[in-house]
Design a protein around this motif. Structure first.
Motif, mmCIF file in Angstrom:
data_model
loop_
_atom_site.group_PDB
_atom_site.id
_atom_site.type_symbol
_atom_site.label_atom_id
_atom_site.label_comp_id
_atom_site.label_asym_id
_atom_site.label_seq_id
_atom_site.Cartn_x
_atom_site.Cartn_y
_atom_site.Cartn_z
ATOM 1 N N LEU A 186 -1.125 5.946 9.619
ATOM 2 C CA LEU A 186 -1.083 6.293 8.171
ATOM 3 C C LEU A 186 -2.511 6.558 7.586
ATOM 4 C CD1 LEU A 186 1.005 2.957 7.264
ATOM 5 C CD2 LEU A 186 1.612 5.258 7.200
ATOM 6 N N ARG A 187 -3.415 6.724 8.474
ATOM 7 C CA ARG A 187 -4.695 7.071 8.121
ATOM 8 C C ARG A 187 -5.419 6.218 7.226
ATOM 9 N NH1 ARG A 187 -6.273 12.154 10.205
ATOM 10 N NH2 ARG A 187 -4.514 13.358 10.896
ATOM 11 N N ALA A 188 -4.942 4.975 7.321
ATOM 12 C CA ALA A 188 -5.482 3.803 6.287
ATOM 13 C C ALA A 188 -6.354 2.973 7.157
ATOM 14 C CB ALA A 188 -4.286 2.924 5.907
ATOM 15 N N ARG A 189 -7.102 2.241 6.486
ATOM 16 C CA ARG A 189 -7.902 1.251 7.072
ATOM 17 C C ARG A 189 -7.225 0.171 7.697
ATOM 18 N NH1 ARG A 189 -11.864 -0.758 2.230
ATOM 19 N NH2 ARG A 189 -12.446 -2.260 4.101
ATOM 20 N N PRO A 190 -7.459 0.048 9.209
ATOM 21 C CA PRO A 190 -6.866 -0.976 9.916
ATOM 22 C C PRO A 190 -6.815 -2.560 9.470
ATOM 23 C CG PRO A 190 -7.994 0.566 11.438
ATOM 24 C CD PRO A 190 -8.510 0.847 10.039
ATOM 25 N N ARG A 191 -8.014 -2.808 8.937
ATOM 26 C CA ARG A 191 -8.168 -4.250 8.524
ATOM 27 C C ARG A 191 -7.136 -4.425 7.412
ATOM 28 N NH1 ARG A 191 -12.263 -8.066 9.609
ATOM 29 N NH2 ARG A 191 -13.343 -6.649 10.835
ATOM 30 N N VAL A 192 -7.231 -3.631 6.512
ATOM 31 C CA VAL A 192 -6.614 -3.482 5.149
ATOM 32 C C VAL A 192 -5.036 -3.782 5.463
ATOM 33 C CG1 VAL A 192 -5.662 -2.533 3.116
ATOM 34 C CG2 VAL A 192 -8.034 -2.460 3.809
ATOM 35 N N ILE A 193 -4.631 -2.865 6.499
ATOM 36 C CA ILE A 193 -3.229 -2.884 7.048
ATOM 37 C C ILE A 193 -2.769 -4.071 7.690
ATOM 38 C CG2 ILE A 193 -1.382 -1.724 8.258
ATOM 39 C CD1 ILE A 193 -1.945 -0.279 5.657
ATOM 40 N N VAL A 194 -3.579 -4.388 8.468
ATOM 41 C CA VAL A 194 -3.390 -5.822 9.528
ATOM 42 C C VAL A 194 -3.244 -6.967 8.401
ATOM 43 C CG1 VAL A 194 -4.319 -7.465 11.000
ATOM 44 C CG2 VAL A 194 -4.324 -4.917 11.418
ATOM 45 N N ALA A 195 -4.221 -6.962 7.509
ATOM 46 C CA ALA A 195 -4.291 -7.992 6.277
ATOM 47 C C ALA A 195 -3.041 -7.899 5.669
ATOM 48 C CB ALA A 195 -5.305 -7.958 5.461
ATOM 49 N N ALA A 196 -2.692 -6.821 5.238
ATOM 50 C CA ALA A 196 -1.430 -6.763 4.304
ATOM 51 C C ALA A 196 -0.001 -7.052 5.236
ATOM 52 C CB ALA A 196 -1.368 -5.270 3.820
ATOM 53 N N GLY A 197 0.127 -6.851 6.514
ATOM 54 C CA GLY A 197 1.278 -7.083 7.113
ATOM 55 C C GLY A 197 1.118 -8.735 7.373
ATOM 56 N N ILE A 198 -0.108 -9.084 7.589
ATOM 57 C CA ILE A 198 0.042 -10.493 7.804
ATOM 58 C C ILE A 198 0.395 -11.184 6.403
ATOM 59 C CG2 ILE A 198 -1.404 -12.773 8.076
ATOM 60 C CD1 ILE A 198 -3.014 -10.925 10.373
ATOM 61 N N ALA A 199 0.136 -10.993 5.388
ATOM 62 C CA ALA A 199 0.283 -11.429 4.087
ATOM 63 C C ALA A 199 1.593 -11.482 3.786
ATOM 64 C CB ALA A 199 -0.602 -10.648 3.050
ATOM 65 N N VAL A 200 2.337 -10.213 4.096
ATOM 66 C CA VAL A 200 3.766 -9.929 3.957
ATOM 67 C C VAL A 200 4.509 -10.864 4.807
ATOM 68 C CG1 VAL A 200 5.812 -8.441 4.166
ATOM 69 C CG2 VAL A 200 3.827 -7.703 3.145
ATOM 70 N N ALA A 201 4.346 -11.215 5.750
ATOM 71 C CA ALA A 201 4.931 -12.119 6.861
ATOM 72 C C ALA A 201 4.849 -13.491 6.583
ATOM 73 C CB ALA A 201 4.224 -12.039 8.444
ATOM 74 N N ALA A 202 3.477 -13.756 6.190
ATOM 75 C CA ALA A 202 3.243 -15.178 5.501
ATOM 76 C C ALA A 202 4.040 -15.496 4.353
ATOM 77 C CB ALA A 202 1.567 -15.668 5.507
ATOM 78 N N ALA A 203 4.200 -14.682 3.537
ATOM 79 C CA ALA A 203 4.691 -14.908 2.057
ATOM 80 C C ALA A 203 6.333 -14.950 2.439
ATOM 81 C CB ALA A 203 4.597 -13.721 1.189
ATOM 82 N N GLY A 204 6.819 -14.048 3.530
ATOM 83 C CA GLY A 204 8.301 -14.458 3.547
ATOM 84 C C GLY A 204 8.500 -15.809 4.317
ATOM 85 N N SER A 205 7.645 -16.047 5.085
ATOM 86 C CA SER A 205 7.809 -17.305 5.935
ATOM 87 C C SER A 205 7.636 -18.458 4.672
ATOM 88 C CB SER A 205 6.810 -17.546 7.058
ATOM 89 O OG SER A 205 6.817 -18.779 7.545
ATOM 90 N N PHE A 206 6.637 -18.701 4.072
ATOM 91 C CA PHE A 206 6.744 -19.547 3.129
ATOM 92 C C PHE A 206 8.090 -19.430 2.157
ATOM 93 C CE2 PHE A 206 5.322 -21.013 -1.105
ATOM 94 C CZ PHE A 206 4.820 -22.311 -0.851
ATOM 95 N N ALA A 207 8.397 -18.546 1.733
ATOM 96 C CA ALA A 207 9.583 -18.650 0.611
ATOM 97 C C ALA A 207 10.814 -19.401 1.489
ATOM 98 C CB ALA A 207 9.977 -16.949 0.322
ATOM 99 N N LEU A 208 11.063 -18.629 2.842
ATOM 100 C CA LEU A 208 12.050 -19.289 3.509
ATOM 101 C C LEU A 208 11.801 -20.814 3.759
ATOM 102 C CD1 LEU A 208 14.558 -18.925 5.294
ATOM 103 C CD2 LEU A 208 13.103 -18.778 7.222
ATOM 104 N N SER A 209 10.607 -21.354 3.982
ATOM 105 C CA SER A 209 10.176 -22.830 4.243
ATOM 106 C C SER A 209 10.664 -23.421 2.996
ATOM 107 C CB SER A 209 8.732 -22.949 4.608
ATOM 108 O OG SER A 209 8.266 -24.191 4.664
#
Length: 706
Positions: A186-209
């Motif tokens: 995506l020609r994006a900064r890897p740290r930003v994409i990794v952080a965003a992906g983890i944030a999305v996964a964590a948010a979904g997990s928390f909502a389910l929890s």
């Protein structure tokens, strides 16, 4: 990752770094967090009524793991553009599995040597599940199986959290590599994409929890997906480590507040707290605060305590201590033939700590140093598979051993069938039966004694009278094909189910078509169910109980059976219609409505009074810990058999078609109630009858029908 992409990856990651000094290597504050976490768990298990929220220690471990593993992975991924997965997994195996497998093997051997044979198969199944790191899913399945929910804990039950961690370790590197690769494309900064992906996964997990905890889905406590966000909080913190620039005072205050939050959650939370859900925010965020406060590298005020050698020592052995403490708690009472009280618990801790230290030195550390010169990752995996195979073979042997012991127990019970002094019959012949409350012929309860076994004449659970997605109903045809066979119903909760064995015998004798419908934890009455013991029922359970009860009431009335047998654990199934009336008054009205519908249809309603309490008044394993003198488990009749709301309702009901069958005198004499009567153990588990004792009461039930 292709060479061109890797170069682009590095270029996108090269940027000025913050001036704050990230602290690398060993961190005493994280070691102290490990000490606190394992201390919470151990003390919560040893003194569950004192540190009621000790279970939050597991959440502390999850945050730490998310932080450390992500720190390690991100350094390699962002520095090289790749990740040596084989090396990572190999190190995880060498770090965790040797000690875990040693404790599992020793625990399995100890279970066979010390625990009753009835626990061997469950122990073997959970030891195997733990070796395969799937124990959390076994416990989740048991949590929704009502008959399994009253089973005793095994020596491997605590491995559920290790299973969750191992599943995290398996999936997390793949997620991070996938996100980093996507960033390059995506020609994006890897740290930003990794952080965003983890944030999305964590948010979904928390909502389910939060959703599952609010819905009262107790099995979700063990789900990996509802715990993922806790690792995600630690992971997010790891990705921000170079940006945390707290001034010294702010860093110290933040860490102290974090420690305070951990203490508060351990003290204030209890078994009734909906967890994990939003309640887990306190220990999770508190742990993150401690880690964040220590990240800039300032002198920490708390280090005067947290850096003390005993604290650091406890953190150092925390993994092995976690592994050993629970098996000791489980086998301890059977080793000394007594319940564990404070002196014994202190001795247990005095054994657990040096045992954990020895395991740390001789197993954990040695395992981590195991590194073959050639193909180390492959050989490490082979060693893991061999270890799993050895454990699996041992578990299979243990299960076969239980089957042989069960067969022996069944033969012993068969040999006593005709004695007038066997089981509850002894209460009718006090002069002839001598010691009616002496040792049992078979002290260990196994599947031979399970109250929930059905007869071969019964169908599988039918798709009628459903309670949500739960099947509740079976038809049992004992008619022998007779066209005019009487129809009989047995309805209620699991305390009605415990009477099915004598009714099977009566149905066979009288050629009945017996229909049975049970919903565990739900009284068969027109009441508003509020909860079981102190727990508060979730709305789904309330709705299921109400809809099932109404459907059963209508189906039985429409069927116009000859008899309707019913029972319930009304003493512990709380109801609340908001009127402020007593439990007895609400139950009298609620039971009365159903009973009236059935008697108006021409049926005779037989109310089977609930037996005296078991675990409410004596330790669950009391007969096993007092095999030679089970009378030591006797308790005052007034405590064991208080007024039952169902019996109260029956006495208040003047319908001539209603019969109350109260067999309390077969469990108790004039002063005390017993756990062994006539050489037969009365209870199968914490609050259900041994099917042998229940079946022997069949003639007494039939005699009271008139």
């Amino acid at each position: 990752m292709p060479l061109g992409q890797r170069a682009e990856f590095h270029q996108r990651e090269r940027r000025p770094q913050p001036a704050s000094r990230p602290k690398s290597g060993f961190r005493a504050d994280i070691q102290a967090l490990r000490a606190i976490a394992v201390g919470m768990v151990v003390l919560g298990h040893v003194w569950p009524n004192k540190l009621t929220g000790g279970y939050v220690g597991v959440d502390v471990f999850f945050v730490i793991s998310g932080f450390l593993i992500t720190s390690h992975l991100s350094k390699e991924i962002f520095a090289t553009g790749k990740l040596r997965l084989a090396a990572f997994y190999s190190r995880r195996i060498r770090r965790l599995l040797p000690a875990a497998f040693v404790v599992l093997v020793v625990s399995l051997i100890a279970a066979v040597m010390i625990l009753p044979f009835s626990r061997w198969t469950d122990t073997a199944q959970q030891v195997l599940a733990s070796a395969l790191y799937a124990e959390n899913w076994v416990l989740a399945a048991n949590a929704v199986d009502y008959s399994a929910s009253t089973e005793s804990a095994t020596v491997a039950q605590h491995y559920w959290s290790l299973s969750v961690e191992e599943q995290f370790y398996l999936l997390w590197p793949l997620l991070m590599v996938g996100l980093a690769t996507a960033a390059v494309r995506l020609r994006a900064r890897p740290r930003v994409i990794v952080a965003a992906g983890i944030a999305v996964a964590a948010a979904g997990s928390f909502a389910l929890s939060a959703y599952l905890a609010d819905a009262g889905r107790h099995e979700a406590y063990f789900y990996t997906q509802v715990r993922l966000w806790e690792f995600g909080v630690g992971a997010g913190l790891a990705l921000m480590v170079n940006r945390l620039k707290f001034p010294p005072v702010a860093a110290n205050v933040l860490a102290l507040l974090g420690f305070g939050g951990l203490i508060a959650s351990a003290v204030l939370y209890n078994a009734g707290t909906p967890f994990p859900g939003t309640a887990a925010l306190l220990p999770v965020v508190a742990t993150a605060m401690v880690i964040a406060g220590g990240t800039p590298g300032h002198f920490m005020w708390h280090s005067r305590v947290t850096s003390l050698p005993p604290v650091q020592f406890l953190g150092n052995i925390s993994y092995s201590l976690y592994l050993w403490h629970w098996p000791l708690i489980v086998v301890g009472p059977f080793l000394i033939d007594a319940e564990l009280h404070t002196p014994e618990k202190l001795i247990l801790l005095a054994i657990a700590v040096p045992l954990a230290w020895a395991t740390k030195v001789w197993v954990e550390d040695k395992g981590l140093k195991f590194r073959p010169k050639s193909r180390p990752a492959v050989k490490t995996v082979v060693a893991m598979v061999l270890g799993m195979a050895v454990i699996a073979a041992g578990c299979a042997g243990v299960s076969l051993g239980q089957q042989a012991r069960v067969a022996e127990a069944e033969q012993i019970m068969l040999n006593q069938k005709t004695s007038i002094c066997y089981g509850p019959r002894a209460m009718d012949h006090p002069a002839k039966c001598g010691d009616r409350f002496g040792p049992a012929f078979v002290s260990t309860m196994s599947e031979a004694n399970a109250y929930h076994k059905t007869a071969s004449e019964c169908t599988d659970n039918l798709d009628i009278l459903m309670a949500g997605d739960k099947r509740t109903t079976r038809f049992c045809d004992f008619s022998g094909g007779a066209p005019d066979a009487p129809t009989v119903w047995l309805v209620g909760d699991s305390h009605a189910q415990q009477w099915q064995a004598p009714l099977f015998d009566m149905a066979k004798k009288n050629k009945w078509l017996l229909k049975i419908s049970f919903l565990g934890g739900c009284p068969p009455a027109a009441v508003t169910y509020a909860g079981f013991y102190a727990s508060v029922a979730d709305q789904g359970s309330v709705n299921n109980c109400r809809s099932w009860g109404q459907a059963v009431s209508e189906a039985v009335a429409a069927d116009k059976p000859a008899y309707v047998f019913t029972s319930a654990f009304a003493r512990r199934e709380r109801v609340d219609d908001g009127s402020g009336r007593s439990q007895n008054e609400q139950y009298a009205e609620g039971f009365g409505k159903y009973w009236k519908a059935w008697t108006s249809a021409g049926s005779t309603v037989v109310v089977l009074a609930d037996p005296p309490y078991n675990v409410d008044v004596r330790p669950a394993d009391c007969p096993l810990l007092n095999v030679e003198d089970p009378a030591r488990c006797a308790v005052d009749r007034s405590a064991a058999a208080p007024l039952d709301p169902m019996v109260y309702a029956a006495h208040a009901n003047k319908d001539p078609r209603l019969k109350l069958v109260d067999l309390t005198d077969y469990f108790c004499d004039s002063g005390r109630c017993y756990s062994v009567v006539g050489g037969v153990v009365v209870y199968f588990d914490v609050n259900h009858l041994n099917v042998e004792f229940s079946r022997l009461l069949g003639p007494m039930i039939e005699a009271r029908l008139g």
